[in-house]
Design an enzyme around this catalytic site. Sequence first.
Site, PDB file in Angstrom:
ATOM      1  N   SER A 123       0.833  -1.202   0.000  1.00  0.00           N
ATOM      2  CA  SER A 123       0.000   0.000   0.000  1.00  0.00           C
ATOM      3  C   SER A 123       0.870   1.255   0.000  1.00  0.00           C
ATOM      4  O   SER A 123       1.646   1.457  -0.916  1.00  0.00           O
ATOM      5  CB  SER A 123      -0.964  -0.034   1.176  1.00  0.00           C
ATOM      6  OG  SER A 123      -1.826  -1.146   1.082  1.00  0.00           O
ATOM      7  N   LYS A 175     -23.542  17.139   4.778  1.00  0.00           N
ATOM      8  CA  LYS A 175     -22.605  17.710   5.736  1.00  0.00           C
ATOM      9  C   LYS A 175     -22.368  16.718   6.875  1.00  0.00           C
ATOM     10  O   LYS A 175     -23.307  16.188   7.469  1.00  0.00           O
ATOM     11  CB  LYS A 175     -23.174  19.029   6.301  1.00  0.00           C
ATOM     12  CG  LYS A 175     -22.309  19.664   7.374  1.00  0.00           C
ATOM     13  CD  LYS A 175     -20.947  20.069   6.825  1.00  0.00           C
ATOM     14  CE  LYS A 175     -20.106  20.742   7.917  1.00  0.00           C
ATOM     15  NZ  LYS A 175     -18.746  21.044   7.430  1.00  0.00           N
TER      16      LYS A 175
END
Length: 318
Positions: A123, A175
């Site tokens: 990764s 949000k």
Amino acid sequence: MTLDADAIVERRRLRRRLYLWRGITLVLAIGLAVALGVFAGGGVSGKGSPHIARVTVSGMILADAGQRKMLKEIASSDAVKAVVVFIDSPGGTTVGGEELYDGLREIAAKKPVVATMGTLATSAGYMTAIATDRIFAERTSITGSIGVLFQYGNVGALMQNIGVEVKTIKSAPLKAEPSPFTYPEQPGAAAMIQRLVDDTYAWFVDIVAERRGLQRADVLKAADGSIYSGRQALDLRLVDEIGGEDEAIAWLEGTKGIDKDLKVVDWSPERPYAGLGLADRAMAAVGRMVGIDLSAWNGEGRLDGLVSVWHPQSSDLQ
């Protein structure tokens, strides 16, 4: 008269002892100052003379101001003739991997940089490796896991079952989403995160293709999250050679003209010592001289946000 003479002799003897101890104290103080000065200038560590720098990337890769500063110092140091980056990491945050990638690319623009892989270089660890000019892996090193993930939990259903409701007033539906308290999940929240993950993944794939000289379609075949042994990665052209530091230094000599007999010096990020006093800082410097790290890093290792990591342990997720 005899008593007065004896007192004078004793007084002179005490004065000589005082001068002696003052002299010893002065010599010790000067010696300490010189030692600290030599250490700060790299004399003791060997950083002041021509050498090959070894940078170790281990454990979770996180954003790190000390590390960024160290990489810039290596890039600007005339004494550093080449850099060997030893990687033994499952990855970490994408921002941490990006910082390492950019810092190593800056160094590589000025001097040769090679990577060697230990047990793990996956990764963000692999992202670090591709920033170098040449990648060496052991046959049984584990690498790959090219990808990005974003994980979050949801306890909304549980809270409803026990009769707890969290009220939220916000400016727009997405949000602060996804929220662990929203159940059922806010429409569009998962798609929003998927777009974020896809964008970062596309960047990761692009730099692998660029740095490894591969077609993007070929990288995509290997970038399905799979991990590979060093031998498999060599077949996929994700690494260049099987070997470790000795092979890396031999390559530096044969290809870049770096003297193989140069000393290899470990570089590590400077960590501010928690103490604020002069004595505390002096003790920290002396500790580093004898190989004891007395520094205190107040930053907490966190894996918030996008991560590029293979099998993080639960203890790493705070």
